[in-house]
Design a protein around this motif. Structure first.
Motif, PDB file in Angstrom:
ATOM      1  N   ASP A  19       0.866  -1.182   0.000  1.00 17.16           N
ATOM      2  CA  ASP A  19       0.000   0.000   0.000  1.00 17.16           C
ATOM      3  C   ASP A  19       0.903   1.233   0.000  1.00 17.16           C
ATOM      4  OD1 ASP A  19      -1.741   2.086   0.521  1.00 17.16           O
ATOM      5  OD2 ASP A  19      -2.863   1.006   2.065  1.00 17.16           O
ATOM      6  N   SER A  20       1.251   1.703  -1.201  1.00 17.04           N
ATOM      7  CA  SER A  20       2.278   2.738  -1.333  1.00 17.04           C
ATOM      8  C   SER A  20       1.907   4.057  -0.654  1.00 17.04           C
ATOM      9  CB  SER A  20       2.619   2.980  -2.791  1.00 17.04           C
ATOM     10  OG  SER A  20       1.484   3.430  -3.496  1.00 17.04           O
ATOM     11  N   LEU A  21       0.650   4.485  -0.742  1.00 15.50           N
ATOM     12  CA  LEU A  21       0.255   5.745  -0.094  1.00 15.50           C
ATOM     13  C   LEU A  21       0.372   5.642   1.422  1.00 15.50           C
ATOM     14  CD1 LEU A  21      -0.806   8.622  -0.343  1.00 15.50           C
ATOM     15  CD2 LEU A  21      -3.113   7.687  -0.179  1.00 15.50           C
ATOM     16  N   LYS A  22      -0.055   4.516   1.964  1.00 14.29           N
ATOM     17  CA  LYS A  22       0.029   4.329   3.414  1.00 14.29           C
ATOM     18  C   LYS A  22       1.488   4.251   3.858  1.00 14.29           C
ATOM     19  CE  LYS A  22      -2.405   1.927   7.069  1.00 14.29           C
ATOM     20  NZ  LYS A  22      -3.401   0.902   7.395  1.00 14.29           N
ATOM     21  N   VAL A  23       2.315   3.569   3.089  1.00 15.91           N
ATOM     22  CA  VAL A  23       3.746   3.477   3.398  1.00 15.91           C
ATOM     23  C   VAL A  23       4.364   4.875   3.412  1.00 15.91           C
ATOM     24  CG1 VAL A  23       5.985   2.685   2.554  1.00 15.91           C
ATOM     25  CG2 VAL A  23       4.055   1.107   2.593  1.00 15.91           C
ATOM     26  N   THR A  24       4.092   5.650   2.375  1.00 19.74           N
ATOM     27  CA  THR A  24       4.642   7.003   2.271  1.00 19.74           C
ATOM     28  C   THR A  24       4.180   7.875   3.431  1.00 19.74           C
ATOM     29  OG1 THR A  24       4.638   6.801  -0.130  1.00 19.74           O
ATOM     30  CG2 THR A  24       4.837   9.011   0.768  1.00 19.74           C
ATOM     31  N   THR A  25       2.891   7.816   3.733  1.00 20.48           N
ATOM     32  CA  THR A  25       2.329   8.633   4.813  1.00 20.48           C
ATOM     33  C   THR A  25       2.930   8.238   6.154  1.00 20.48           C
ATOM     34  OG1 THR A  25       0.269   8.857   3.567  1.00 20.48           O
ATOM     35  CG2 THR A  25       0.186   9.374   5.917  1.00 20.48           C
ATOM     36  N   LEU A  26       3.010   6.948   6.424  1.00 19.48           N
ATOM     37  CA  LEU A  26       3.551   6.498   7.707  1.00 19.48           C
ATOM     38  C   LEU A  26       5.046   6.785   7.821  1.00 19.48           C
ATOM     39  CD1 LEU A  26       1.558   3.194   8.210  1.00 19.48           C
ATOM     40  CD2 LEU A  26       1.204   5.400   9.329  1.00 19.48           C
ATOM     41  N   ARG A  27       5.749   6.770   6.708  1.00 14.49           N
ATOM     42  CA  ARG A  27       7.163   7.155   6.740  1.00 14.49           C
ATOM     43  C   ARG A  27       7.301   8.641   7.078  1.00 14.49           C
ATOM     44  NH1 ARG A  27       9.577   3.575   1.768  1.00 14.49           N
ATOM     45  NH2 ARG A  27      10.035   1.736   3.028  1.00 14.49           N
ATOM     46  N   MET A  28       6.389   9.477   6.535  1.00 11.32           N
ATOM     47  CA  MET A  28       6.397  10.902   6.883  1.00 11.32           C
ATOM     48  C   MET A  28       6.133  11.096   8.376  1.00 11.32           C
ATOM     49  SD  MET A  28       4.577  13.195   3.925  1.00 11.32           S
ATOM     50  CE  MET A  28       3.204  12.111   3.583  1.00 11.32           C
ATOM     51  N   VAL A  29       5.173  10.351   8.896  1.00  9.83           N
ATOM     52  CA  VAL A  29       4.858  10.425  10.324  1.00  9.83           C
ATOM     53  C   VAL A  29       6.079  10.000  11.132  1.00  9.83           C
ATOM     54  CG1 VAL A  29       3.456   9.423  12.169  1.00  9.83           C
ATOM     55  CG2 VAL A  29       2.369  10.110  10.031  1.00  9.83           C
ATOM     56  N   GLY A  30       6.704   8.900  10.735  1.00  4.04           N
ATOM     57  CA  GLY A  30       7.901   8.417  11.441  1.00  4.04           C
ATOM     58  C   GLY A  30       9.045   9.406  11.393  1.00  4.04           C
ATOM     59  N   ALA A  31       9.236  10.048  10.245  1.00  4.60           N
ATOM     60  CA  ALA A  31      10.313  11.035  10.111  1.00  4.60           C
ATOM     61  C   ALA A  31      10.047  12.244  11.004  1.00  4.60           C
ATOM     62  CB  ALA A  31      10.445  11.463   8.661  1.00  4.60           C
ATOM     63  N   LYS A  32       8.806  12.688  11.032  1.00  5.10           N
ATOM     64  CA  LYS A  32       8.440  13.830  11.883  1.00  5.10           C
ATOM     65  C   LYS A  32       8.641  13.461  13.356  1.00  5.10           C
ATOM     66  CE  LYS A  32       6.059  17.754  12.562  1.00  5.10           C
ATOM     67  NZ  LYS A  32       6.564  19.060  12.227  1.00  5.10           N
ATOM     68  N   LEU A  33       8.263  12.260  13.712  1.00  6.83           N
ATOM     69  CA  LEU A  33       8.419  11.779  15.084  1.00  6.83           C
ATOM     70  C   LEU A  33       9.891  11.724  15.475  1.00  6.83           C
ATOM     71  CD1 LEU A  33       7.074  10.637  17.605  1.00  6.83           C
ATOM     72  CD2 LEU A  33       6.993   8.422  16.494  1.00  6.83           C
TER      73      LEU A  33
END
Length: 151
Positions: A19-33
């Motif tokens: 699920d590429s959109l979910k992967v990208t979004t969660l990676r953004m969340v992880g990077a911000k965290l």
């Protein structure tokens, strides 16, 4: 399970399901965290708290909502769709927000507990709400309700 672990687990699941959109979004969340964790280290804090993570997620949603308006005005439905889906993904990690009736009840409670009588004491009410209900309230709505009740 804590939010930090839930985010990591959801990322693994999204990667496995491609699920590429979910992967990208969660990676953004992880990077911000991770960025917030690094910024907290000089203060002697190794990892930010759950409350700070919730605030971060709400901030990410707020910025996406602002982008949504811009994209709608520019008739960019493709970007509106993408931002909307990112919001849905981020919202999975937030506690369920109180509805209008529950919010009004909580505001009344805060006014009674703080003894606020006028709009000048709105700060006391808002501080009480942030201390007790920060994770489950939408403060853009709360502000208006508190003003109505104190006017």
């Amino acid at each position: 399970m804590q939010l930090r672990e839930r985010i990591k687990e959801e990322l693994k699941i999204a990667m496995k399901s491609k699920d590429s959109l979910k992967v990208t979004t969660l990676r953004m969340v992880g990077a911000k965290l991770k960025d917030l964790d690094i910024n907290a280290r000089p203060k002697g804090i190794e990892q930010i708290s759950e409350t700070d993570i919730i605030a971060m997620l709400k901030g990410m949603i707020k910025s996406r909502n602002e982008s949504l308006e811009i994209y709608r005005q520019a008739n960019r439905e493709d970007l509106v769709d993408k931002e909307s889906k990112e919001i849905e993904i981020i919202e999975l990690f937030l506690p369920k927000q109180l509805d209008q009736a529950q919010t009004e009840k909580v505001v009344e409670e805060a006014i009674n507990k703080t003894g606020a009588q006028s709009i000048k004491e709105m700060g006391k009410v808002m501080a009480y709400l942030k201390e007790h209900y920060a994770a489950v309230l939408d403060f853009s709505k709360v502000n208006r309700i508190v003003k109505q009740n104190l006017s």
